[in-house]
Design a protein around this motif. Structure first.
Motif, PDB file in Angstrom:
ATOM      1  N   GLY A   1       0.657  -1.049  -0.045  1.00 37.32           N
ATOM      2  CA  GLY A   1      -0.257   0.047   0.360  1.00 37.32           C
ATOM      3  C   GLY A   1       0.824   1.394  -0.002  1.00 37.32           C
ATOM      4  N   LEU A   2       2.464   1.050   0.534  1.00 34.14           N
ATOM      5  CA  LEU A   2       3.062   2.325   0.950  1.00 34.14           C
ATOM      6  C   LEU A   2       3.565   2.579  -0.833  1.00 34.14           C
ATOM      7  CD1 LEU A   2       3.951   2.304   4.884  1.00 34.14           C
ATOM      8  CD2 LEU A   2       2.774   4.164   3.193  1.00 34.14           C
ATOM      9  N   ASN A   3       3.800   1.880  -0.942  1.00 31.24           N
ATOM     10  CA  ASN A   3       4.278   1.224  -2.782  1.00 31.24           C
ATOM     11  C   ASN A   3       5.722   0.904  -2.829  1.00 31.24           C
ATOM     12  OD1 ASN A   3       2.716   2.417  -5.587  1.00 31.24           O
ATOM     13  ND2 ASN A   3       1.914   4.604  -3.861  1.00 31.24           N
ATOM     14  N   TYR A   4       6.081   0.829  -1.644  1.00 27.36           N
ATOM     15  CA  TYR A   4       7.475  -0.653  -1.818  1.00 27.36           C
ATOM     16  C   TYR A   4       7.512  -1.171  -2.343  1.00 27.36           C
ATOM     17  CZ  TYR A   4       9.335   2.133   2.604  1.00 27.36           C
ATOM     18  OH  TYR A   4       9.213   3.322   3.464  1.00 27.36           O
ATOM     19  N   ASN A   5       8.941  -1.677  -2.483  1.00 24.58           N
ATOM     20  CA  ASN A   5       8.466  -3.444  -3.668  1.00 24.58           C
ATOM     21  C   ASN A   5       8.072  -4.133  -2.889  1.00 24.58           C
ATOM     22  OD1 ASN A   5      11.097  -4.600  -4.024  1.00 24.58           O
ATOM     23  ND2 ASN A   5      12.222  -2.875  -4.728  1.00 24.58           N
ATOM     24  N   SER A   6       7.919  -5.414  -3.910  1.00 27.02           N
ATOM     25  CA  SER A   6       6.811  -6.678  -3.690  1.00 27.02           C
ATOM     26  C   SER A   6       8.188  -7.443  -2.897  1.00 27.02           C
ATOM     27  CB  SER A   6       6.452  -7.312  -4.581  1.00 27.02           C
ATOM     28  OG  SER A   6       6.914  -7.843  -4.834  1.00 27.02           O
ATOM     29  N   SER A   7       9.628  -6.698  -3.004  1.00 28.09           N
ATOM     30  CA  SER A   7      10.535  -7.649  -2.608  1.00 28.09           C
ATOM     31  C   SER A   7      10.768  -7.567  -1.265  1.00 28.09           C
ATOM     32  CB  SER A   7      11.310  -8.206  -3.352  1.00 28.09           C
ATOM     33  OG  SER A   7      11.551  -8.482  -4.441  1.00 28.09           O
ATOM     34  N   GLU A   8      10.733  -6.210  -1.396  1.00 26.39           N
ATOM     35  CA  GLU A   8      10.844  -5.920   0.237  1.00 26.39           C
ATOM     36  C   GLU A   8       9.230  -5.827   1.529  1.00 26.39           C
ATOM     37  OE1 GLU A   8      12.240  -1.665  -0.328  1.00 26.39           O
ATOM     38  OE2 GLU A   8      13.329  -1.537   1.821  1.00 26.39           O
ATOM     39  N   ALA A   9       8.336  -6.027   0.681  1.00 23.30           N
ATOM     40  CA  ALA A   9       6.665  -5.749   1.613  1.00 23.30           C
ATOM     41  C   ALA A   9       6.747  -7.765   1.682  1.00 23.30           C
ATOM     42  CB  ALA A   9       5.829  -5.453   0.852  1.00 23.30           C
ATOM     43  N   LEU A  10       7.399  -8.309   1.000  1.00 23.05           N
ATOM     44  CA  LEU A  10       7.575  -9.640   1.680  1.00 23.05           C
ATOM     45  C   LEU A  10       8.724  -9.945   2.973  1.00 23.05           C
ATOM     46  CD1 LEU A  10       7.781 -11.778  -1.992  1.00 23.05           C
ATOM     47  CD2 LEU A  10       6.330 -12.047  -0.210  1.00 23.05           C
ATOM     48  N   PHE A  11       9.971  -9.288   2.997  1.00 22.52           N
ATOM     49  CA  PHE A  11      10.813  -9.184   3.921  1.00 22.52           C
ATOM     50  C   PHE A  11      10.216  -8.886   4.520  1.00 22.52           C
ATOM     51  CE2 PHE A  11      14.636 -10.574   1.332  1.00 22.52           C
ATOM     52  CZ  PHE A  11      15.582 -11.882   2.247  1.00 22.52           C
ATOM     53  N   VAL A  12       9.279  -7.617   5.010  1.00 21.61           N
ATOM     54  CA  VAL A  12       8.475  -7.246   5.895  1.00 21.61           C
ATOM     55  C   VAL A  12       7.752  -7.867   6.824  1.00 21.61           C
ATOM     56  CG1 VAL A  12       7.366  -5.189   7.063  1.00 21.61           C
ATOM     57  CG2 VAL A  12       8.786  -5.312   5.253  1.00 21.61           C
ATOM     58  N   GLY A  13       7.076  -8.857   5.939  1.00 23.67           N
ATOM     59  CA  GLY A  13       5.638  -9.830   6.144  1.00 23.67           C
ATOM     60  C   GLY A  13       6.620 -11.142   6.835  1.00 23.67           C
ATOM     61  N   ALA A  14       7.381 -11.332   6.416  1.00 27.62           N
ATOM     62  CA  ALA A  14       8.106 -12.543   6.986  1.00 27.62           C
ATOM     63  C   ALA A  14       8.710 -11.872   8.374  1.00 27.62           C
ATOM     64  CB  ALA A  14       9.303 -12.955   5.667  1.00 27.62           C
ATOM     65  N   ALA A  15       9.302 -10.902   8.277  1.00 30.93           N
ATOM     66  CA  ALA A  15       9.309 -10.270   9.599  1.00 30.93           C
ATOM     67  C   ALA A  15       8.170 -10.249  11.049  1.00 30.93           C
ATOM     68  CB  ALA A  15      10.485  -9.019   9.781  1.00 30.93           C
ATOM     69  N   MET A  16       7.427 -10.100  10.267  1.00 29.72           N
ATOM     70  CA  MET A  16       6.008  -9.552  10.928  1.00 29.72           C
ATOM     71  C   MET A  16       5.994 -11.605  11.688  1.00 29.72           C
ATOM     72  SD  MET A  16       5.102  -6.418  10.319  1.00 29.72           S
ATOM     73  CE  MET A  16       2.855  -6.502  10.824  1.00 29.72           C
ATOM     74  N   VAL A  17       6.545 -11.951  11.736  1.00 33.04           N
ATOM     75  CA  VAL A  17       5.728 -14.136  11.187  1.00 33.04           C
ATOM     76  C   VAL A  17       6.099 -14.857  13.175  1.00 33.04           C
ATOM     77  CG1 VAL A  17       5.890 -16.453  11.085  1.00 33.04           C
ATOM     78  CG2 VAL A  17       5.393 -14.371   9.371  1.00 33.04           C
ATOM     79  N   ALA A  18       7.562 -14.829  13.055  1.00 33.03           N
ATOM     80  CA  ALA A  18       8.073 -15.751  14.369  1.00 33.03           C
ATOM     81  C   ALA A  18       7.610 -14.937  15.718  1.00 33.03           C
ATOM     82  CB  ALA A  18       9.036 -15.698  13.729  1.00 33.03           C
ATOM     83  N   THR A  19       7.466 -15.622  16.186  1.00 32.53           N
ATOM     84  CA  THR A  19       7.203 -14.752  17.770  1.00 32.53           C
ATOM     85  C   THR A  19       8.758 -15.291  18.917  1.00 32.53           C
ATOM     86  OG1 THR A  19       4.646 -15.355  18.049  1.00 32.53           O
ATOM     87  CG2 THR A  19       5.816 -14.991  20.492  1.00 32.53           C
ATOM     88  N   SER A  20       8.959 -14.266  19.008  1.00 33.95           N
ATOM     89  CA  SER A  20      10.531 -14.743  19.903  1.00 33.95           C
ATOM     90  C   SER A  20       9.397 -14.502  21.536  1.00 33.95           C
ATOM     91  CB  SER A  20      11.084 -13.528  20.368  1.00 33.95           C
ATOM     92  OG  SER A  20      12.179 -13.288  21.451  1.00 33.95           O
TER      93      SER A  20
END
Lengths: 446, 446
Positions: free
Chosen positions: B127-146
């Motif tokens: 939505g913020l117009n970042y490219n999709s690779s970067e968005a994928l990494f941010v998504g992946a960073a949101m996933v794992a619980t510490s």
């Protein structure tokens, strides 16, 4: 980011391969020793060095990408870190209190056992027309005794309580300190092509002052602790730590309690933190003073040894060392160039004979007042050169002073002296104490 | 020799400075937590990251020579080594047996807690117009619980036996596994500008096969051990080890006996050797399969967890980690560029809110059948992202996919979610169990 993900993958693979081979070789050495009923002791270190020799002199070197700059640089620093931690652990076995109580006899043994082998190595290489810097390094490599192997043989014979054992251990410790001073002097003397004597004298003065200052600090801490006084900062921290410790039961020596809550666990690591910090800072200071990093690491270990009963860190440092130290010995092996070494194997044999003879005579004369057999025990117990000789040679090689072939000779001498000591030592001990004597001492040991 | 003695001196000094600052900052965090009576938990890791931010964004960066290529390269690899050992230790806390017994509810919580946060992060950045690779990494960073922080809060409340605690721990473990699969997929998808779908599908398949194969191996070992059967190789080694162990008394859990002779000591390190070898090899294999090294390290830890009662290695690995892991978090902090981050602090706040909201909804819905308060407990217990988010961002940064500013945002989100969780969790737990309930559970805990 200078290093790619792929490079890191290769470095991890190298770490895995080197560590695996080193540990397998180490275990093979231990098994061989057991199989030979300790008559010939092959320490695991020798296996690790041989792994390095194989890795460095075969196609594996290129296959594992060990020749690439990023990989080589990483392993060089990592090996240095390993040797720093190793010397810290050696220092940890050398509390100042031990150093001060071994007395005049051990000091005489150590002094003669430093001067004569140094001259032996130095003069041999001067005689062979090597340049004087290189001869100085070889002399320095002949000095320090690696007492680990000897201590193990003595323990296996249950003779730790004998006069000879105490003199050997004490002299080896003093040896280490003298060896480090000799190394510092040699580094200062061989710095640059034309020696600037004012600068050199200055560096040597700093080296000696640094070592003496740390020894005095150790002595001060030891004295203060013995008198039950607290001293500024360290005393306060100590007391607080003790108060905390009293709250939960701590088992006797040899066991470590795992704390329960995360806070307690964090607290129990305090000793490890302080040990690492002291070790790294004194190592760094050493290099900035123009000394070898290991001088600082050893002194840090010696200082920290005074607090070992309060801050348990030995087993934790040992765990770290189990991981990183093998990389140093494999690195040493990798530096050995079989090609250039094979051309000088004759000199290597002469060097080994001189190494054995000079220690035997030097230390033997120092202990002669105990009788001939005891002198022989002390003399042969001081044979092994081990890690310190290799460290000295590595520094010389890195500085471009020691040639590949000479490096190979020193490593050969270090390995050979280590292998010769145990059977000779066992022979002389049996000659003096026999089987009955051994058992008598064994009973009084506890 | 590519690195001079002086360079090594500087690297040792850097190691000393970074380690000291990291540990002081860590201790300050612990003290602050204690001072606030655990109402707000500030884990030591946050102090370490802040040290990195300061080192990386002030004149200290140049003063400590951290910008020099040799230094930077060494610390990059050393930090990687730290994170590999960290993930191994996390895996060690995750034996397959635990994974298999938490049941369907934890699985549902984990699945929804992976999918919804991933979509939240991904869609925000699209939505913020970042490219999709970067968005994928941010998504992946949101996933794992510490789950470390959460586990500590639950322990302090003496509620480890509650249904919610078990679901949280179980789901966090499954989360980790799913998170690593997501990371592998993201790396495969973002490799190169034009995505080759055949290659990508192939890599993803390998990733999933590798993870599943290791899980099956874990399951097999676990089943075989439960049935008391021995299995090839490992069983034999196990049995030999047990025979040896029976010869000398071993204290209960929590104590480690120091062996007496060098042979025994060497033997007692076998667990550590095997652990390090397995960890390094699986990490290396991971990178060659195109996965992150940590995937292999985590799986290695999980496999080794099955043998923890036989081969004591946890405390030894912990000692190594005490030394090397801080360098990873300081490294993460050093990569944060305050300048570029300050321009996007608004987005960072939005990202944090989405991170909190998506986990709360995702995990809460998964646990809704337990009642609303329980769902809220589970939801807030899963907030902290911690180290895995930072690892994902570091990989993205190293690959040149994640920009400096976005890296800063992810680190901010990871820290913020970790700080938000404890007070909320305590609030919801008190709402459900009150003081009396807490004490009841406490009694039945033993």
């Amino acid at each position: 980011m200078a290093i790619s993900e792929a490079d890191i993958g290769i470095i991890i693979l190298d770490l895995a391969v080197i560590f695996t081979l080193a540990k397998v070789a180490g275990l093979l050495c231990e098994w061989a020793t057991t199989a030979m009923k300790n008559k010939i002791v092959i320490p695991g270190v020798i296996g690790e060095i041989l792994v390095g020799v194989i890795l460095g002199n075969t196609l594996l070197y290129g296959a594992l990408n060990l020749d690439a700059e990023e990989t080589a640089q990483f392993f060089e620093v990592f090996a240095q870190l390993g040797v720093i931690f190793l010397l810290f652990a050696v220092g940890l076995e050398t509390p100042y209190s031990e150093l001060s109580k071994v007395g005049k006899k051990a000091f005489l043994v150590a002094l003669l056992g430093v001067v004569i082998p140094f001259l032996g190595g130095y003069l041999l290489f001067i005689g062979l027309n090597y340049n004087s810097s290189e001869a100085l390094f070889v002399g320095a490599a002949m000095v320090a005794t690696s007492v680990g192997i000897t201590a193990r043989v003595i323990k296996d014979l249950h003779l730790m309580n004998s006069v000879e054992a105490r003199i050997i251990i004490g002299a080896a410790v003093i040896d280490d300190v003298m060896g480090l001073i000799v190394l510092s002097i040699v580094i200062a003397l061989s710095d640059g092509d034309s020696v600037n004597y004012v600068d050199t004298a200055f560096t040597i003065m700093i080296a000696i002052m640094f070592v003496v200052a740390m020894l005095l600090l150790g002595s001060y801490i030891n004295r203060t602790r013995k008198n039950g006084k607290t001293f500024p900062v360290i005393g306060t921290v100590n007391n607080r730590f003790n108060q905390r410790r009293r709250r939960k039961p701590v088992d006797g020596e040899g066991t470590v309690c795992r704390p329960n809550s995360p806070e307690e666990r964090a607290r129990s690591h305090t000793g490890l933190y302080l040990a690492i910090i002291l070790c790294l800072f004194l190592s760094a200071i050493s290099t900035f003073l123009g000394l070898a990093a290991i001088v600082g690491a050893f002194l840090a270990g010696m200082l920290f040894a005074e607090f070992q009963d309060r801050w348990l860190c030995k087993e934790k440092i040992e765990s770290i060392n189990e991981f990183i130290v093998p990389f140093f010995f494999v690195f040493v092996g990798m530096q050995v160039d079989i090609g250039s070494f094979s051309a000088v194997i004759g000199i290597a044999l002469v060097l080994t004979i001189i190494a054995v003879a000079t220690k035997f005579v030097g230390c033997g004369v120092g202990a002669l007042s105990l009788g001939r057999t005891s002198a022989a025990i002390v003399g042969s117990g001081m044979f092994p050169r081990g890690e310190v000789a290799m460290i000295v040679a590595t520094i010389g090689l890195a500085a471009g002073i020691v040639e590949d072939s000479v490096f190979g000779m020193v490593v050969f001498m270090a390995i050979a002296t280590t292998l010769i000591a145990p059977p000779l030592l066992t022979y002389f001990f049996n000659k003096k104490y026999g089987k009955i004597g051994v058992n008598n001492l064994k009973n009084s040991e506890e």
